[in-house]
Design a protein around this motif. Structure first.
Motif, PDB file in Angstrom:
ATOM      1  N   MET A   1     -27.480 -58.796 -30.630  1.00 62.07           N
ATOM      2  CA  MET A   1     -27.436 -57.939 -31.794  1.00 62.07           C
ATOM      3  C   MET A   1     -27.181 -56.501 -31.344  1.00 62.07           C
ATOM      4  O   MET A   1     -27.788 -56.036 -30.388  1.00 62.07           O
ATOM      5  CB  MET A   1     -28.771 -58.030 -32.532  1.00 62.07           C
ATOM      6  CG  MET A   1     -28.618 -57.937 -34.010  1.00 62.07           C
ATOM      7  SD  MET A   1     -30.183 -58.110 -34.841  1.00 62.07           S
ATOM      8  CE  MET A   1     -30.113 -59.832 -35.236  1.00 62.07           C
ATOM      9  N   THR A   2     -26.321 -55.849 -32.058  1.00 67.63           N
ATOM     10  CA  THR A   2     -25.981 -54.476 -31.666  1.00 67.63           C
ATOM     11  C   THR A   2     -27.017 -53.500 -32.211  1.00 67.63           C
ATOM     12  O   THR A   2     -27.835 -53.822 -33.083  1.00 67.63           O
ATOM     13  CB  THR A   2     -24.594 -54.093 -32.195  1.00 67.63           C
ATOM     14  OG1 THR A   2     -24.664 -54.024 -33.617  1.00 67.63           O
ATOM     15  CG2 THR A   2     -23.540 -55.089 -31.764  1.00 67.63           C
ATOM     16  N   THR A   3     -26.955 -52.310 -31.719  1.00 65.51           N
ATOM     17  CA  THR A   3     -27.869 -51.257 -32.159  1.00 65.51           C
ATOM     18  C   THR A   3     -27.668 -50.952 -33.634  1.00 65.51           C
ATOM     19  O   THR A   3     -28.630 -50.751 -34.375  1.00 65.51           O
ATOM     20  CB  THR A   3     -27.646 -49.984 -31.326  1.00 65.51           C
ATOM     21  OG1 THR A   3     -27.763 -50.320 -29.941  1.00 65.51           O
ATOM     22  CG2 THR A   3     -28.644 -48.924 -31.674  1.00 65.51           C
ATOM     23  N   HIS A   4     -26.413 -50.955 -34.062  1.00 59.60           N
ATOM     24  CA  HIS A   4     -26.116 -50.668 -35.464  1.00 59.60           C
ATOM     25  C   HIS A   4     -26.718 -51.729 -36.384  1.00 59.60           C
ATOM     26  O   HIS A   4     -27.230 -51.412 -37.453  1.00 59.60           O
ATOM     27  CB  HIS A   4     -24.603 -50.577 -35.687  1.00 59.60           C
ATOM     28  CG  HIS A   4     -23.979 -49.397 -35.025  1.00 59.60           C
ATOM     29  ND1 HIS A   4     -24.191 -48.113 -35.448  1.00 59.60           N
ATOM     30  CD2 HIS A   4     -23.159 -49.305 -33.948  1.00 59.60           C
ATOM     31  CE1 HIS A   4     -23.537 -47.275 -34.670  1.00 59.60           C
ATOM     32  NE2 HIS A   4     -22.895 -47.974 -33.747  1.00 59.60           N
ATOM     33  N   GLN A   5     -26.662 -52.987 -35.940  1.00 52.94           N
ATOM     34  CA  GLN A   5     -27.245 -54.058 -36.745  1.00 52.94           C
ATOM     35  C   GLN A   5     -28.763 -53.919 -36.827  1.00 52.94           C
ATOM     36  O   GLN A   5     -29.362 -54.133 -37.882  1.00 52.94           O
ATOM     37  CB  GLN A   5     -26.872 -55.419 -36.169  1.00 52.94           C
ATOM     38  CG  GLN A   5     -25.423 -55.784 -36.368  1.00 52.94           C
ATOM     39  CD  GLN A   5     -25.054 -57.051 -35.642  1.00 52.94           C
ATOM     40  OE1 GLN A   5     -25.603 -57.342 -34.575  1.00 52.94           O
ATOM     41  NE2 GLN A   5     -24.110 -57.803 -36.205  1.00 52.94           N
TER      42      GLN A   5
END
Length: 74
Positions: A1-5
């Motif tokens: 999972m990305t930071t933005h998510q």
């Protein structure tokens, strides 16, 4: 999972936290005094509610009669 998510998924929690903070510290429910309705005023309110309830029941009865009539005419 990305930071933005992760940031996007945390917004509902942040919103809930903000609502809780407002409810606790802005409204201060522990300092609110309960509203008590005096007895004569309470009786007047109850009478008014009973009259409204009777009016609603009367209108519901008329609506049921009209519905029956419409069903019978078809």
């Amino acid at each position: 999972m990305t930071t933005h998510q992760l940031v996007a998924m945390s917004f509902p929690l942040l919103t809930a936290l903000a609502v809780a903070m407002v409810a606790l510290f802005v409204r201060r429910p522990w300092s609110e005094k309960p509203v008590e309705v005096s007895s004569p005023n309470r009786e007047r309110v109850l009478d008014h509610l009973e009259r409204l309830n009777a009016e609603i029941e009367g209108k519901a009865h008329l609506a049921r009669q009209e519905l029956r009539q419409l069903k019978n005419t078809r």
